[in-house]
Motif scaffolding. Structure first.
Motif, PDB file in Angstrom:
ATOM      1  N   GLY A   1      -3.245   5.444  -9.772  1.00  0.00           N
ATOM      2  CA  GLY A   1      -4.215   4.783 -10.943  1.00  0.00           C
ATOM      3  C   GLY A   1      -4.982   3.627 -10.180  1.00  0.00           C
ATOM      4  N   ARG A   2      -5.984   3.398 -10.896  1.00  0.00           N
ATOM      5  CA  ARG A   2      -7.061   2.081 -10.392  1.00  0.00           C
ATOM      6  C   ARG A   2      -5.998   0.851 -10.208  1.00  0.00           C
ATOM      7  NH1 ARG A   2      -8.814  -1.670 -13.035  1.00  0.00           N
ATOM      8  NH2 ARG A   2      -8.484  -0.989 -15.051  1.00  0.00           N
ATOM      9  N   LYS A   3      -5.344   0.263 -11.263  1.00  0.00           N
ATOM     10  CA  LYS A   3      -4.650  -0.642 -11.234  1.00  0.00           C
ATOM     11  C   LYS A   3      -3.613  -0.810 -10.274  1.00  0.00           C
ATOM     12  CE  LYS A   3      -5.159  -1.658 -16.098  1.00  0.00           C
ATOM     13  NZ  LYS A   3      -4.122  -1.911 -17.689  1.00  0.00           N
ATOM     14  N   SER A   4      -2.833   0.294 -10.025  1.00  0.00           N
ATOM     15  CA  SER A   4      -1.985   0.589  -8.721  1.00  0.00           C
ATOM     16  C   SER A   4      -2.674   0.118  -7.294  1.00  0.00           C
ATOM     17  CB  SER A   4      -1.150   1.552  -8.745  1.00  0.00           C
ATOM     18  OG  SER A   4      -0.513   1.844  -9.712  1.00  0.00           O
ATOM     19  N   PHE A   5      -3.948   0.951  -7.259  1.00  0.00           N
ATOM     20  CA  PHE A   5      -4.627   1.016  -6.178  1.00  0.00           C
ATOM     21  C   PHE A   5      -5.341  -0.543  -5.887  1.00  0.00           C
ATOM     22  CE2 PHE A   5      -9.213   1.021  -4.136  1.00  0.00           C
ATOM     23  CZ  PHE A   5      -8.722   1.665  -3.009  1.00  0.00           C
ATOM     24  N   GLU A   6      -5.726  -1.194  -7.009  1.00  0.00           N
ATOM     25  CA  GLU A   6      -5.939  -2.707  -6.891  1.00  0.00           C
ATOM     26  C   GLU A   6      -4.892  -3.508  -6.332  1.00  0.00           C
ATOM     27  OE1 GLU A   6      -7.704  -3.414 -10.643  1.00  0.00           O
ATOM     28  OE2 GLU A   6      -9.633  -2.643  -9.896  1.00  0.00           O
ATOM     29  N   THR A   7      -3.527  -3.251  -6.736  1.00  0.00           N
ATOM     30  CA  THR A   7      -2.419  -4.127  -6.404  1.00  0.00           C
ATOM     31  C   THR A   7      -2.086  -3.861  -4.981  1.00  0.00           C
ATOM     32  OG1 THR A   7      -1.337  -3.789  -8.679  1.00  0.00           O
ATOM     33  CG2 THR A   7       0.094  -4.367  -6.735  1.00  0.00           C
ATOM     34  N   VAL A   8      -2.426  -2.664  -4.477  1.00  0.00           N
ATOM     35  CA  VAL A   8      -2.085  -2.361  -3.062  1.00  0.00           C
ATOM     36  C   VAL A   8      -3.116  -3.182  -2.151  1.00  0.00           C
ATOM     37  CG1 VAL A   8      -2.242  -0.310  -1.610  1.00  0.00           C
ATOM     38  CG2 VAL A   8      -0.931  -0.091  -3.513  1.00  0.00           C
TER      39      VAL A   8
ATOM     40  N   GLN B   1      -8.220   7.458   4.296  1.00  0.00           N
ATOM     41  CA  GLN B   1      -9.036   8.231   3.551  1.00  0.00           C
ATOM     42  C   GLN B   1      -8.871   7.956   2.070  1.00  0.00           C
ATOM     43  OE1 GLN B   1      -9.181  12.272   4.313  1.00  0.00           O
ATOM     44  NE2 GLN B   1     -10.344  12.606   2.337  1.00  0.00           N
ATOM     45  N   VAL B   2      -9.850   7.277   1.348  1.00  0.00           N
ATOM     46  CA  VAL B   2      -9.422   6.987  -0.080  1.00  0.00           C
ATOM     47  C   VAL B   2     -10.669   7.680  -0.842  1.00  0.00           C
ATOM     48  CG1 VAL B   2      -9.415   5.297  -1.658  1.00  0.00           C
ATOM     49  CG2 VAL B   2      -8.448   4.765   0.484  1.00  0.00           C
ATOM     50  N   GLU B   3     -10.428   8.289  -1.931  1.00  0.00           N
ATOM     51  CA  GLU B   3     -11.349   8.964  -2.628  1.00  0.00           C
ATOM     52  C   GLU B   3     -11.056   8.457  -4.278  1.00  0.00           C
ATOM     53  OE1 GLU B   3     -11.890  13.231  -2.315  1.00  0.00           O
ATOM     54  OE2 GLU B   3     -11.210  13.124  -0.257  1.00  0.00           O
ATOM     55  N   ILE B   4     -12.218   8.382  -5.027  1.00  0.00           N
ATOM     56  CA  ILE B   4     -12.190   8.401  -6.560  1.00  0.00           C
ATOM     57  C   ILE B   4     -11.999   9.818  -6.814  1.00  0.00           C
ATOM     58  CG2 ILE B   4     -13.194   7.552  -8.709  1.00  0.00           C
ATOM     59  CD1 ILE B   4     -14.573   5.133  -6.516  1.00  0.00           C
ATOM     60  N   ILE B   5     -11.218  10.052  -7.922  1.00  0.00           N
ATOM     61  CA  ILE B   5     -11.033  11.405  -8.496  1.00  0.00           C
ATOM     62  C   ILE B   5     -10.967  10.984 -10.103  1.00  0.00           C
ATOM     63  CG2 ILE B   5     -10.317  12.626  -6.541  1.00  0.00           C
ATOM     64  CD1 ILE B   5      -7.591  12.643  -7.827  1.00  0.00           C
ATOM     65  N   SER B   6     -11.530  11.846 -10.881  1.00  0.00           N
ATOM     66  CA  SER B   6     -11.252  11.937 -12.282  1.00  0.00           C
ATOM     67  C   SER B   6     -11.392  13.315 -12.589  1.00  0.00           C
ATOM     68  CB  SER B   6     -12.323  11.025 -12.996  1.00  0.00           C
ATOM     69  OG  SER B   6     -13.600  11.604 -12.597  1.00  0.00           O
TER      70      SER B   6
ATOM     71  N   LYS C   1       0.406   4.362 -15.796  1.00  0.00           N
ATOM     72  CA  LYS C   1      -0.587   4.982 -16.915  1.00  0.00           C
ATOM     73  C   LYS C   1      -0.635   6.516 -16.052  1.00  0.00           C
ATOM     74  CE  LYS C   1      -2.582   4.277 -20.531  1.00  0.00           C
ATOM     75  NZ  LYS C   1      -1.604   4.135 -21.716  1.00  0.00           N
ATOM     76  N   THR C   2      -0.661   6.676 -14.689  1.00  0.00           N
ATOM     77  CA  THR C   2      -0.787   8.050 -14.116  1.00  0.00           C
ATOM     78  C   THR C   2       0.314   8.642 -14.154  1.00  0.00           C
ATOM     79  OG1 THR C   2      -2.456   6.941 -12.484  1.00  0.00           O
ATOM     80  CG2 THR C   2      -1.498   8.885 -11.741  1.00  0.00           C
ATOM     81  N   ILE C   3       1.558   8.112 -13.954  1.00  0.00           N
ATOM     82  CA  ILE C   3       2.567   8.645 -13.982  1.00  0.00           C
ATOM     83  C   ILE C   3       2.992   9.453 -15.555  1.00  0.00           C
ATOM     84  CG2 ILE C   3       5.253   8.513 -14.065  1.00  0.00           C
ATOM     85  CD1 ILE C   3       4.894   6.478 -11.786  1.00  0.00           C
ATOM     86  N   GLN C   4       2.698   8.606 -16.422  1.00  0.00           N
ATOM     87  CA  GLN C   4       2.910   8.953 -17.856  1.00  0.00           C
ATOM     88  C   GLN C   4       1.821  10.166 -18.161  1.00  0.00           C
ATOM     89  OE1 GLN C   4       2.213   5.541 -20.377  1.00  0.00           O
ATOM     90  NE2 GLN C   4       3.836   4.425 -19.226  1.00  0.00           N
ATOM     91  N   ASN C   5       0.365   9.890 -17.891  1.00  0.00           N
ATOM     92  CA  ASN C   5      -0.194  11.514 -17.660  1.00  0.00           C
ATOM     93  C   ASN C   5       0.161  12.620 -17.270  1.00  0.00           C
ATOM     94  OD1 ASN C   5      -2.074   9.893 -19.601  1.00  0.00           O
ATOM     95  ND2 ASN C   5      -3.265   9.012 -17.818  1.00  0.00           N
TER      96      ASN C   5
ATOM     97  N   VAL D   1      -5.516   9.106  -0.018  1.00  0.00           N
ATOM     98  CA  VAL D   1      -5.290   8.435  -1.381  1.00  0.00           C
ATOM     99  C   VAL D   1      -6.236   8.802  -2.082  1.00  0.00           C
ATOM    100  CG1 VAL D   1      -5.042   6.177  -2.478  1.00  0.00           C
ATOM    101  CG2 VAL D   1      -3.756   6.412  -0.137  1.00  0.00           C
ATOM    102  N   PHE D   2      -5.897   9.200  -3.349  1.00  0.00           N
ATOM    103  CA  PHE D   2      -6.920   9.739  -4.228  1.00  0.00           C
ATOM    104  C   PHE D   2      -6.564   8.602  -5.547  1.00  0.00           C
ATOM    105  CE2 PHE D   2      -5.826  13.362  -1.930  1.00  0.00           C
ATOM    106  CZ  PHE D   2      -6.844  13.585  -1.457  1.00  0.00           C
ATOM    107  N   VAL D   3      -7.599   7.939  -5.802  1.00  0.00           N
ATOM    108  CA  VAL D   3      -7.426   6.897  -7.043  1.00  0.00           C
ATOM    109  C   VAL D   3      -8.181   7.660  -8.156  1.00  0.00           C
ATOM    110  CG1 VAL D   3      -8.285   4.621  -7.670  1.00  0.00           C
ATOM    111  CG2 VAL D   3      -8.062   5.046  -5.308  1.00  0.00           C
ATOM    112  N   LEU D   4      -7.339   7.597  -9.209  1.00  0.00           N
ATOM    113  CA  LEU D   4      -7.642   8.469 -10.409  1.00  0.00           C
ATOM    114  C   LEU D   4      -8.325   7.326 -11.446  1.00  0.00           C
ATOM    115  CD1 LEU D   4      -7.178  11.194 -11.823  1.00  0.00           C
ATOM    116  CD2 LEU D   4      -4.950  10.258 -12.630  1.00  0.00           C
ATOM    117  N   SER D   5      -9.329   7.621 -11.425  1.00  0.00           N
ATOM    118  CA  SER D   5     -10.159   6.493 -12.568  1.00  0.00           C
ATOM    119  C   SER D   5     -11.479   7.067 -12.951  1.00  0.00           C
ATOM    120  CB  SER D   5     -10.420   5.230 -11.679  1.00  0.00           C
ATOM    121  OG  SER D   5     -11.190   4.112 -12.522  1.00  0.00           O
TER     122      SER D   5
END
Length: 178
Positions: free
Chosen positions: A51-58, A89-94, A118-122, A72-76
């Motif tokens: 998720g986005r928040k985890s990505f920002e933490t990393v 390689q990092v991509e934004i996906i939704s 949130k990503t895990i929960q989803n 890495v695929f950032v779900l946002s």
């Protein structure tokens, strides 16, 4: 295709403080400088969805934590642009998770590390988690970001093993029972 959660929680089930901080994880004593099996786990995966928040933490870490370069695929739905130079390689996906999984499978990405509350929960809501590796850290946070939400369906898992590290961390592995 296997989707795996690999995460640490407090004894009371939180993965971060209410403000998203994981300082309590960074302060753990580690006299042997061990990664507690994390690099072995990373050898099994083809990509990371977080998720986005985890990505920002990393991004705030001193070093990129994933020793093997995997995409890495950032779900946002809110992030539209990535910061400058990234080490992999990092991509934004939704979109719908099942459709995302199909697209990644088509690209040859079959074994995914799923990260972020949130990503895990989803993924759990969609019954898309095959394995969970959960490390319990001996601290009670009292509040914070929970690993599991209260609005997912009942899913059964089978205990596949437990290891204790540094006489402090208890890592248990669970496989989805289908």
């Amino acid at each position: 295709m296997a989707n795996t959660v690999y995460i640490a929680t407090s004894l009371d089930g939180y993965i971060a403080r209410e403000d998203g901080s994981i300082d309590w994880l960074m302060e753990l004593p580690n006299p042997d400088k061990s990664d507690y099996g994390f690099s072995v786990f990373l050898d099994r995966i083809d990509g990371i969805i977080m998720g986005r928040k985890s990505f920002e933490t990393v991004l705030a870490f001193k070093e990129w934590p994933y020793v093997r370069p995997v995409p890495v695929f950032v779900l946002s739905d809110t992030l539209h642009e990535l910061p400058g130079k990234l080490p992999v390689q990092v991509e934004i996906i939704s979109g719908e998770l099942k459709r995302i999984m199909e697209l990644l499978r088509y690209r040859g990405i079959n074994n995914l590390y799923i990260d972020g509350g949130k990503t895990i929960q989803n993924f759990l809501k969609e019954d898309l988690i095959d394995e969970m590796v959960i490390t319990k850290v001996p601290i009670l946070l009292g509040s914070g970001v929970p690993l599991f939400g209260m609005d997912h369906v009942e899913l059964k898992f089978e205990h596949a093993g437990t290891e204790v590290y540094n006489n402090m961390l208890v890592r248990s592995r669970y496989l989805r029972k289908r």
